[in-house]
Design an enzyme around this catalytic site. Structure first.
Site, PDB file in Angstrom:
ATOM      1  N   THR A 239      49.232  76.793  59.660  1.00 46.68           N
ATOM      2  CA  THR A 239      48.328  75.969  58.151  1.00 46.68           C
ATOM      3  C   THR A 239      47.520  77.037  58.282  1.00 46.68           C
ATOM      4  O   THR A 239      46.728  78.307  59.601  1.00 46.68           O
ATOM      5  CB  THR A 239      47.605  74.772  59.122  1.00 46.68           C
ATOM      6  OG1 THR A 239      48.775  74.000  58.456  1.00 46.68           O
ATOM      7  CG2 THR A 239      46.485  74.576  57.125  1.00 46.68           C
TER       8      THR A 239
ATOM      9  N   THR B 274      49.193  69.326  64.996  1.00 44.50           N
ATOM     10  CA  THR B 274      50.139  67.985  64.819  1.00 44.50           C
ATOM     11  C   THR B 274      49.024  67.264  63.586  1.00 44.50           C
ATOM     12  O   THR B 274      48.798  66.403  64.413  1.00 44.50           O
ATOM     13  CB  THR B 274      50.459  67.542  65.715  1.00 44.50           C
ATOM     14  OG1 THR B 274      49.022  67.251  66.538  1.00 44.50           O
ATOM     15  CG2 THR B 274      51.522  68.030  67.140  1.00 44.50           C
TER      16      THR B 274
HETATM   17  N1  ASP Z   1      48.528  70.711  59.891  1.00 42.54           N
HETATM   18  C1  ASP Z   1      49.828  70.677  59.234  1.00 42.54           C
HETATM   19  C2  ASP Z   1      50.829  70.035  59.211  1.00 42.54           C
HETATM   20  O1  ASP Z   1      51.000  68.844  59.935  1.00 42.54           O
HETATM   21  C3  ASP Z   1      50.431  72.276  60.258  1.00 42.54           C
HETATM   22  C4  ASP Z   1      49.861  73.414  61.237  1.00 42.54           C
HETATM   23  O2  ASP Z   1      49.009  73.602  61.007  1.00 42.54           O
HETATM   24  O3  ASP Z   1      50.436  74.055  60.343  1.00 42.54           O
HETATM   25  O4  ASP Z   1      51.238  69.874  57.883  1.00 42.54           O
END
Ligand code: ASP
Length: 326
Positions: free
Chosen positions: A193, A246
Site C-alpha cells: 500500500t 495486514t
Molecule cells: N493494508 C493493505 C490491505 O490490507 C495492504 C497493504 O498495506 O499493502 O489491503
C-alpha cells in the site's frame, strides 16, 4: 509558525536484504525521494496538506514499484481491485472508494467523493460510475497489470495457494531456498500500500492511502486502506495517519484512529501513541505492518513491526529523508 512536513510510505514487509542489489535499493530510495520532493514543493509554495498528500499518492500510484494504481497486485482471480481514501483534518471531511478497477488514480476518486458527494465511501460499480461521472481518467484494467505482479500471483498460488500475501515479504522464501525476490522488501510478503500524511503552514493536517490490497486476496475483499479510522485518519486536533500491513488486523484495531484517540484522551505524544499501536497492540492479534503519522506541531512518526517499510519524510527547506530497513 509550523514548518510544513510530508511523510510517505510505500508498504511494509519482510526483507530480502541479502538478495538485494544496491541498484534495486537505490531505485526505491530515489523514487521515494522524488515523490517526497514533489509533495514538499506543494507545501513550500503555500499549498494545502490535502493537495500535498493527493499529489504524493498520485505519484506513488503511477510508480510501478508500489502496489497501488499501475503495478497493483492481483486478486486470486487474476483481477485488480483498488481501494483508496483521503481525509481532511481541518473539517473531518473524508472520501473513499473500494473495489474499483478502471480509475487510473483511485486517490482522485476518493478526493472527488470527499469534495462533491454527501457520502463517504463508494464501492465497486457505483464507485466506478461516480468516477466516470466526475470526469476522472478511466483506463482499461490491464493498465494496472505488470509482469512482475503477475509472476508474483502465480508464485504465491503455486507455493502457498491458501495464503493471501502481503506485498513485501521475501527473506523467508530465500531461506527456504526459493528464488530471491527482486524487491528490497520481498515482493511476495510485503504490504505494498502507499500513503501520505502532511501538515501545512496553516497547521492543517491531511492523510491519504491507496492500495491494490494483498496478493491472491479473495474477490470482493476490502482492507483497511479505504476505511476511515482503520487505515486512514486525520484531525487537526491530533494527527494524520496512513497505515500499511495486514489490513484485517488494522481494521479490528481501528489502528489509525487509535493513534489519534490516545493523543486526544490520554495526552500521549505522537511517537508514544503510534509506537503503542504498531509495536504493542497490533502484534497481539498478529497484525504486521506500520504507519506514517504527523501531528499538528510537525512531529513525524514512522513505526513498523516488519523487517522494513519503504518510507520517508520531507520538511520544507530541508533535504528529504528516506529509508527501507530498520
Ligand atoms: N493494508 C493493505 C490491505 O490490507 C495492504 C497493504 O498495506 O499493502 O489491503
Amino acid at each position: 509558525m509550523i514548518q510544513p512536513v510530508i511523510a510517505i510510505h510505500g508498504g511494509a514487509g519482510a526483507m530480502s536484504r541479502a538478495a538485494m542489489s544496491p541498484e534495486k535499493e537505490q531505485e526505491y530510495l530515489s523514487a521515494l525521494e522524488s515523490i517526497l520532493t514533489a509533495g514538499q514543493a506543494v507545501l513550500a509554495r503555500g499549498g494545502s496538506a490535502l493537495d500535498a498528500v493527493t499529489e504524493a499518492v498520485r505519484l506513488l500510484e503511477d510508480c510501478p514499484l508500489f502496489n497501488a494504481g499501475h503495478g497493483a497486485v492481483f486478486t486470486s482471480a487474476g483481477t485488480h481491485e483498488l481501494d483508496a481514501a483521503i481525509m481532511d483534518g481541518a473539517t473531518l471531511r473524508s472520501g473513499a472508494i473500494a473495489n474499483v478497477n478502471c480509475v487510473r488514480n483511485p486517490v482522485f476518486a476518493a478526493r472527488k467523493v470527499m469534495e462533491t458527494s454527501k457520502h463517504v465511501l463508494f464501492v465497486g460499480e457505483g464507485a466506478e460510475a461516480f468516477a466516470k461521472e466526475a470526469g476522472l481518467e478511466i483506463v482499461d484494467p490491464s493498465y494496472f497489470s505488470t509482469e512482475a505482479r503477475r509472476e508474483q500471483l502465480l508464485r504465491v498460488q503455486r507455493e502457498t495457494p491458501e495464503a493471501a500475501v502481503l506485498d513485501h515479504d521475501g527473506q523467508a522464501m530465500v531461506a527456504r531456498g526459493q528464488p530471491a525476490p527482486a524487491d528490497p522488501l520481498d515482493a511476495d510478503k510485503k504490504f505494498g500500500t502507499v500513503g501520505a500524511v502532511a501538515v501545512d503552514a496553516q497547521g492543517n493536517l491531511a492523510a491519504a492511502t491507496s492500495t491494490g490490497g494483498i496478493t491472491n486476496k479473495q474477490v470482493g475483499r476490502v482492507g483497511d486502506a479505504p476505511l476511515i479510522g482503520a487505515g486512514t485518519y486525520a484531525s487537526n486536533k491530533t494527527c494524520a495517519v496512513s497505515t500499511t500491513g495486514t489490513g484485517e488486523m488494522f481494521i479490528r484495531m481501528v489502528a489509525a484512529y487509535d493513534v489519534a484517540a490516545q493523543m486526544e484522551y490520554c495526552g500521549a505524544s505522537l511517537e508514544t501513541a503510534a509506537d503503542r499501536v504498531v509495536m504493542e497492540k497490533l502484534p497481539t492479534i498478529g497484525g504486521k505492518g506500520g504507519l506514517v503519522a504527523v501531528d499538528a506541531q510537525g512531529n513525524v512518526a514512522l513505526p513498523f513491526n516488519t523487517e522494513g517499510m519503504y518510507r520517508g519524510y520531507a520538511r520544507v527547506g530541508e533535504k528529504p529523508v528516506t529509508a527501507i530497513y530498520r
